[in-house]
Design a protein around this motif. Structure first.
Motif, mmCIF file in Angstrom:
data_model
loop_
_atom_site.group_PDB
_atom_site.id
_atom_site.type_symbol
_atom_site.label_atom_id
_atom_site.label_comp_id
_atom_site.label_asym_id
_atom_site.label_seq_id
_atom_site.Cartn_x
_atom_site.Cartn_y
_atom_site.Cartn_z
ATOM 1 N N THR A 167 0.840 -1.200 0.000
ATOM 2 C CA THR A 167 0.000 0.000 0.000
ATOM 3 C C THR A 167 0.871 1.245 0.000
ATOM 4 O O THR A 167 1.754 1.403 0.848
ATOM 5 N N ASP A 172 -2.598 14.397 -2.345
ATOM 6 C CA ASP A 172 -2.955 15.253 -3.473
ATOM 7 C C ASP A 172 -3.393 16.585 -2.879
ATOM 8 O O ASP A 172 -4.532 16.759 -2.452
ATOM 9 N N ARG A 179 -4.518 9.887 -1.289
ATOM 10 C CA ARG A 179 -4.712 8.842 -2.305
ATOM 11 C C ARG A 179 -3.987 7.569 -1.885
ATOM 12 O O ARG A 179 -2.885 7.615 -1.339
ATOM 13 N N ARG A 180 -4.627 6.434 -2.183
ATOM 14 C CA ARG A 180 -4.065 5.134 -1.809
ATOM 15 C C ARG A 180 -4.052 4.219 -3.028
ATOM 16 O O ARG A 180 -5.065 4.050 -3.700
ATOM 17 N N VAL A 181 -2.906 3.632 -3.274
ATOM 18 C CA VAL A 181 -2.785 2.574 -4.286
ATOM 19 C C VAL A 181 -2.386 1.307 -3.556
ATOM 20 O O VAL A 181 -1.358 1.273 -2.864
ATOM 21 N N ARG A 182 -3.201 0.281 -3.680
ATOM 22 C CA ARG A 182 -2.923 -0.986 -2.998
ATOM 23 C C ARG A 182 -2.829 -2.083 -4.050
ATOM 24 O O ARG A 182 -3.772 -2.315 -4.810
ATOM 25 N N ARG A 183 -1.687 -2.773 -4.082
ATOM 26 C CA ARG A 183 -1.461 -3.856 -5.040
ATOM 27 C C ARG A 183 -1.498 -5.187 -4.302
ATOM 28 O O ARG A 183 -0.777 -5.392 -3.327
ATOM 29 N N GLU A 194 -4.868 -4.381 -8.596
ATOM 30 C CA GLU A 194 -4.537 -3.061 -8.083
ATOM 31 C C GLU A 194 -5.809 -2.285 -7.772
ATOM 32 O O GLU A 194 -6.738 -2.246 -8.575
ATOM 33 N N GLN A 195 -5.823 -1.668 -6.621
ATOM 34 C CA GLN A 195 -6.980 -0.900 -6.157
ATOM 35 C C GLN A 195 -6.550 0.542 -5.919
ATOM 36 O O GLN A 195 -5.575 0.809 -5.221
ATOM 37 N N ASP A 196 -7.296 1.482 -6.503
ATOM 38 C CA ASP A 196 -7.063 2.905 -6.271
ATOM 39 C C ASP A 196 -8.244 3.477 -5.495
ATOM 40 O O ASP A 196 -9.402 3.252 -5.862
ATOM 41 N N SER A 197 -7.955 4.222 -4.445
ATOM 42 C CA SER A 197 -9.017 4.862 -3.671
ATOM 43 C C SER A 197 -8.457 6.138 -3.050
ATOM 44 O O SER A 197 -7.273 6.431 -3.155
ATOM 45 N N ALA A 198 -9.332 6.897 -2.408
ATOM 46 C CA ALA A 198 -8.892 8.164 -1.820
ATOM 47 C C ALA A 198 -9.833 8.564 -0.702
ATOM 48 O O ALA A 198 -11.021 8.208 -0.702
#
Length: 258
Positions: A167, A172, A179-183, A194-198
């Motif tokens: 993660t 931003d 913002r969070r990118v979780r692989r 891959e999941q993108d959320s904020a």
């Protein structure tokens, strides 16, 4: 990934002691809320069911149909309905309290969405009703980077499959979002996901102003103790004062109108 797989969500984020639901119930009890409660962003239904066991009449609402189906089967007791917390009108209103845990409120990314949430809460609550929320604290990220400096890696095993997540968080500043990118990867041969959320980065004074504009009086606003703070919250723990911890805890009352 987790939203569509509620069993996996509960395996990754276990809450055997039901700290979040117990903390919410403690807030409701201390401020003498009535029995009828709306749990917004109820997810798997664990917290809604905990409030139900405490004697509340609970409606759980979520946008995920997978979560709601799981909640009805695995955490029965409350009534579960589909709703978008950024704007809703639900049967069963008016409620004595609205509960919104685990940063669900921060999916209101814009002022318009936040206004939609608070206006909906106002319509849903009886005069004098409570709003209880727990979320990430925007003030934590003012000059602090320890959650941003390096990816966080976690692993767990569920039903014989080993899962790993990496993660990465970033701020931003223009949009005022975390913002969070979780692989995700698994050893069962499935492809990586891959999941993108904020989340909205809300600051305490900003939150106070938004609440006041919608007729709410802040009763508590502090960074701890709470269900996701260290040391772990326990019943009878006195509400804290605001510093700059990662979590923000809110109790507000809808002021009666003349």
């Amino acid at each position: 990934m987790l939203t569509d797989n509620p069993e996996l969500y509960e395996a990754r984020f276990p809450d055997a002691d039901r700290l979040a639901g117990r903390w919410a119930e403690d807030c409701l009890r201390r401020h003498r809320a009535g029995r009828r409660v709306l749990d917004l962003g109820c997810g798997t239904g664990r917290d809604a069911a905990q409030l139900h066991r405490a004697g509340r009449r609970v409606v759980g609402a979520d946008l995920s149909t997978a979560m709601l189906a799981y909640a009805r089967t695995h955490h029965p007791g409350p009534e579960y309905l589909r709703a978008d917390l950024r704007g809703f009108d639900l049967p069963g209103a008016p409620f004595d309290a609205v509960v919104c845990l685990d940063s669900a409120l921060l999916y209101c990314h814009t002022d318009t969405e936040l206004d939609g949430f608070l206006a909906s809460c106002r319509r849903a609550l009886l005069p004098g009703g409570l709003l209880v929320a727990e979320m990430r604290n925007g003030a934590f990220f003012l000059g602090r980077t320890e959650l941003l400096d390096a990816p966080a890696v976690h692993g767990f095993t569920w039903q014989g499959t080993a899962y790993a997540s990496t993660t990465t968080l970033s701020v931003d500043r223009t949009a005022q979002l975390l913002r969070r990118v979780r692989r995700w990867s698994a050893d069962d041969g499935s492809p990586p996901h891959e999941q993108d959320s904020a989340w909205r980065l809300l600051f305490p004074q900003e939150l106070r102003r938004a609440l006041a504009a919608h007729g709410f009086q802040v009763l508590e606003l502090h960074d701890g103790p709470g269900p996701r703070t260290e040391p772990a919250w326990q019943e009878g723990t006195a509400p804290g004062t605001f510093a700059d911890g990662d979590r923000l805890h809110l109790v507000a009352r809808l002021t009666p109108t003349d």
